[in-house]
Design an enzyme around this catalytic site. Structure first.
Site, PDB file in Angstrom:
ATOM      1  N   HIS A   1       3.083 -29.523  23.835  1.00  0.00           N
ATOM      2  CA  HIS A   1       3.745 -28.509  23.783  1.00  0.00           C
ATOM      3  C   HIS A   1       5.563 -29.450  23.629  1.00  0.00           C
ATOM      4  O   HIS A   1       5.655 -30.778  24.717  1.00  0.00           O
ATOM      5  CB  HIS A   1       4.080 -27.114  24.146  1.00  0.00           C
TER       6      HIS A   1
ATOM      7  N   ASP B   1      13.960 -25.030  24.443  1.00  0.00           N
ATOM      8  CA  ASP B   1      12.605 -24.385  24.329  1.00  0.00           C
ATOM      9  C   ASP B   1      12.140 -23.340  22.972  1.00  0.00           C
ATOM     10  O   ASP B   1      12.734 -22.478  22.836  1.00  0.00           O
ATOM     11  CB  ASP B   1      11.491 -24.464  25.733  1.00  0.00           C
TER      12      ASP B   1
ATOM     13  N   CYS C   1       6.040 -26.760  16.882  1.00  0.00           N
ATOM     14  CA  CYS C   1       7.354 -27.639  18.137  1.00  0.00           C
ATOM     15  C   CYS C   1       7.654 -28.115  17.654  1.00  0.00           C
ATOM     16  O   CYS C   1       9.090 -29.065  18.322  1.00  0.00           O
ATOM     17  CB  CYS C   1       6.610 -26.865  19.157  1.00  0.00           C
TER      18      CYS C   1
END
Length: 391
Positions: free
Chosen positions: A282, A299, A350
């Protein structure tokens, strides 16, 4: 005695000649001036017979008119000279010229002129006063107008900037740009080098990580972040980036193991420090704002990572002590896990979210994209990296 008067005409003029002949009839005592003999003139006796006229060229006597009327025996004017004299004399007698511009007239005229000048002066003063008032009103209107114009311009500029921001956020790819993207993705072997820069080489296999539903690799992330830092050299704010290997090493060895990373860099002279955070599977972003004294964590899955923000705070404090030889007052620094951000809705975008977070933060722009924009951003990033230019 008998006086004989004869009129003789010579040419156009009329002259009067007088021949005075003295008869001695009954006057024996008349004496001749020539002979002293009574009754004789020049030795001759005078009789009642008139004497012959004198020669035609001899004028024995000329007499002007004896009166203004020109009447009377032997007194009529007989020539243009006498007629002119008569006319001049009569005119001078009849004419009595008086000056119309006497003192009374001059006084009246002076009074009129004075009144006119006074009235003119009064009108001039009123006109000047009116002009002054007009200028004052015009100045006030101009100032008001300028304020309105300035306000309108500011509003227009703000609107244009807003529109410009929107256009800059989503510039359309042309057909030529689309062809370049396709060629970079599928135009040759996977190991073919497509671009080099920032001590990084991107091959086709690296660019292909930007295909839909694919994870981005380190080379793509690091190359894109270097493009952001390169752009900041031309416009504010100034930024410094650390690559994807910084954060794992920070957690492993701390500031002491990273001292050489900033030998030629003064982190306290830039506005922003941005670090891509790789958590194994990630990608996230950490941004240190040196102006606002904040450390913010982004995030796309809205996760928490206080370990990251604390580690970065300690790193900055140690860097200040090492470079500035004084402790950094970190009590005023703010650490934030940002939640009000565009959210990732799948398991593969991401890396693209992280790059776009960094692109917006590097320009102090407000996030205005969503998950739906990810396919567009992927193709746009391919063109930007192959051409080493940010749109």
């Amino acid at each position: 005695a008998v006086v004989s008067t004869q009129s003789v005409h010579y040419g156009r003029g009329k002259y009067t000649t007088n021949s005075s002949l003295h008869s001695t009839l009954g006057h024996a005592n008349m004496t001749s001036p020539l002979t002293d003999t009574p009754g004789k003139v020049g030795g001759r006796y005078l009789t009642s017979t008139p004497a012959p006229p004198p020669p035609r060229h001899v004028i024995t006597s000329m007499s002007p008119p004896s009166s203004d009327s020109g009447t009377g025996s032997g007194s009529e004017a007989s020539g243009p000279v006498y007629q002119n004299k008569r006319m001049i004399k009569e005119t001078s007698k009849k004419s009595s010229w008086t000056n119309p511009f006497d003192n009374q007239w001059l006084q009246n005229w002076h009074k009129i002129l004075t009144e006119n000048v006074s009235e003119t002066d009064r009108q001039i003063q009123e006109t000047k006063k009116s002009l002054d008032e007009t200028k004052l009103i015009s100045k006030q209107h101009q100032e008001s107008f300028e304020k309105l114009v300035d306000k309108s311009i500011i509003e227009e500029v703000s609107e244009d900037e807003a529109i410009g921001d929107e256009i800059d956020s989503f510039p359309q790819l042309t057909l030529q740009m689309a062809d370049e993207v396709e060629k970079a993705m599928y135009g040759g072997p996977q190991l073919e080098t497509l671009v080099e820069g920032f001590n990084i080489t991107l091959a086709r296999k690296d660019i292909q990580t930007l295909k839909d539903m694919t994870w981005l690799n380190d080379e793509v992330i690091n190359f894109y972040f270097n493009l952001l830092m390169d752009r900041s050299k031309k416009c504010a704010p100034t930024i410094h980036i650390f690559n994807t290997f910084f954060y794992p090493r920070l957690l492993k060895v701390g500031h002491q193991g990273l001292a050489r990373w900033t030998r030629k860099v003064d982190l306290f002279a830039v506005d922003l420090i941005m670090i891509p955070i790789h958590l194994g599977m990630h990608w996230c972003l950490a941004a240190i704002d040196m102006r606002a004294k904040t450390i913010t964590y982004y995030d796309s899955l809205l996760g928490d990572n206080h370990q990251c923000t604390n580690a970065l705070r300690d790193y900055i404090a140690a860097e200040h002590q090492a470079k500035k030889k004084s402790p950094l007052d970190i009590k005023n620094w703010k650490l934030t896990i940002e939640k009000d951000i565009p959210e990732q809705l799948n398991g593969c975008d991401c890396g693209v979210f992280t790059c776009k977070y960094a692109e917006y933060v590097s320009q102090d722009k407000t996030f205005d994209f969503t998950q739906a924009d990810m396919p567009y951003f992927r193709r746009r990033m391919i063109w930007e990296m192959v051409n080493k230019t940010l749109l």
